[in-house]
Motif scaffolding. Structure first.
Motif, PDB file in Angstrom:
ATOM      1  N   ASN A 122      -5.708   9.120  28.918  1.00  0.00           N
ATOM      2  CA  ASN A 122      -4.259   9.761  29.178  1.00  0.00           C
ATOM      3  C   ASN A 122      -4.115  10.929  28.116  1.00  0.00           C
ATOM      4  N   ALA A 123      -4.242  12.123  28.691  1.00  0.00           N
ATOM      5  CA  ALA A 123      -4.136  13.140  27.742  1.00  0.00           C
ATOM      6  C   ALA A 123      -2.761  13.632  27.615  1.00  0.00           C
ATOM      7  N   ARG A 124      -1.822  13.269  28.643  1.00  0.00           N
ATOM      8  CA  ARG A 124      -0.445  13.651  28.131  1.00  0.00           C
ATOM      9  C   ARG A 124       0.137  12.816  27.162  1.00  0.00           C
ATOM     10  N   GLN A 125      -0.298  11.417  27.312  1.00  0.00           N
ATOM     11  CA  GLN A 125       0.265  10.470  26.464  1.00  0.00           C
ATOM     12  C   GLN A 125      -0.177  10.919  25.022  1.00  0.00           C
ATOM     13  N   TYR A 126      -1.404  11.257  24.839  1.00  0.00           N
ATOM     14  CA  TYR A 126      -1.987  11.793  23.509  1.00  0.00           C
ATOM     15  C   TYR A 126      -1.358  12.989  23.174  1.00  0.00           C
ATOM     16  N   LEU A 127      -1.050  14.123  23.831  1.00  0.00           N
ATOM     17  CA  LEU A 127      -0.369  15.226  23.291  1.00  0.00           C
ATOM     18  C   LEU A 127       1.197  15.197  22.838  1.00  0.00           C
ATOM     19  N   SER A 128       1.816  14.110  24.006  1.00  0.00           N
ATOM     20  CA  SER A 128       3.347  13.767  23.390  1.00  0.00           C
ATOM     21  C   SER A 128       3.380  13.167  22.103  1.00  0.00           C
ATOM     22  N   SER A 129       2.528  12.139  21.960  1.00  0.00           N
ATOM     23  CA  SER A 129       2.431  11.247  20.751  1.00  0.00           C
ATOM     24  C   SER A 129       1.787  12.187  19.588  1.00  0.00           C
ATOM     25  N   LEU A 130       1.177  13.131  19.825  1.00  0.00           N
ATOM     26  CA  LEU A 130       0.736  14.180  18.676  1.00  0.00           C
ATOM     27  C   LEU A 130       1.713  14.780  17.982  1.00  0.00           C
ATOM     28  N   GLN A 131       2.833  15.197  18.854  1.00  0.00           N
ATOM     29  CA  GLN A 131       4.044  15.754  18.543  1.00  0.00           C
ATOM     30  C   GLN A 131       4.701  15.013  17.322  1.00  0.00           C
ATOM     31  N   LEU A 132       4.796  13.696  17.777  1.00  0.00           N
ATOM     32  CA  LEU A 132       5.557  12.696  17.016  1.00  0.00           C
ATOM     33  C   LEU A 132       4.739  12.265  15.826  1.00  0.00           C
TER      34      LEU A 132
END
Length: 223
Positions: A122-132
């Protein structure tokens, strides 16, 4: 005490495959601030400074990772990035690590291209959590920040820091870049087991530390 010989633990999953992320608001500024007074006096000086600073810097909007669409993962990381990874001591063989690095990056990029999810990836979940889970603001003796600022915000920030330094409250160093860089420590990115270290392009924190060191030397010579 002399340092012990041997490999540094916990660095096997360190990577730096992301392309530099261009500034979205004007420029990337790496800032190191140290209080000149120790203890409670130093803490009070920093608290007072940051109350004023937060009136200039727009919180999360100043994060270098502010726009998710700028965080598109690279399909093929640069060889320079992979070569840096391969220098880190690792229990796996060199060829296995090389294949894993390129294959993992390509799968993450492909998942992003097809809508953010491909099987269990799940790339979108990874990139969203990357910001956090990125440390664009942290404390290590004093505040260390990597900020994406507009020209007006940069001018106001430097003016405020200069005034605090002239009062003898702090000493600081800065470095300006056109982009920010990411170094990642990833265990299992699907389980959100990852942390990301943000810096200005071309070793922003190191350049800021050189400015800070030169100021300390000049200050010592005047005393």
């Amino acid at each position: 005490m002399d340092p012990e010989k041997g490999d540094l633990p916990g660095l096997e999953n360190l990577s730096c495959r992301w392309h530099p992320i261009p500034s979205n608001r004007g420029c990337i500024v790496s800032i190191i601030i140290d209080p000149l007074a120790s203890g409670e006096m130093g803490i009070k000086a920093l608290d007072s400074l940051f109350r004023e600073l937060y009136c200039i810097i727009p919180g999360q909007a100043a994060s270098p990772l502010g726009k998710l669409d700028q965080l598109t993962p690279p399909a093929i990381p640069s060889w320079r990035s992979i070569a840096r990874e391969l220098k880190i001591p690792h229990s796996s063989g060199l060829f296995k690590r090389l294949v894993k690095a390129y294959l993992g990056s390509f799968i993450l990029w492909l998942a992003w291209r097809v809508g953010g999810k491909l099987g269990r990836v799940n790339a979108r979940q990874y990139l969203s959590s990357l910001q956090l889970q990125s440390d664009f603001r942290k404390h290590a003796g004093g505040p260390r920040m990597v900020l994406d600022l507009t020209p007006d915000e940069l001018t106001a920030t430097l003016k405020l820091l200069d005034a605090a330094e002239a009062r003898g409250d702090i000493i600081y160093g800065t470095a300006i870049s056109e982009a920010s860089t990411l170094t990642c420590l990833v265990g299992d990115f699907q389980a959100d087991d990852h942390i990301h270290f943000v810096d200005g392009q071309a070793l922003g924190f190191w350049r800021a530390s050189v400015v800070l060191k030169d100021k300390r030397i000049a200050r010592t010579e005047k005393m």
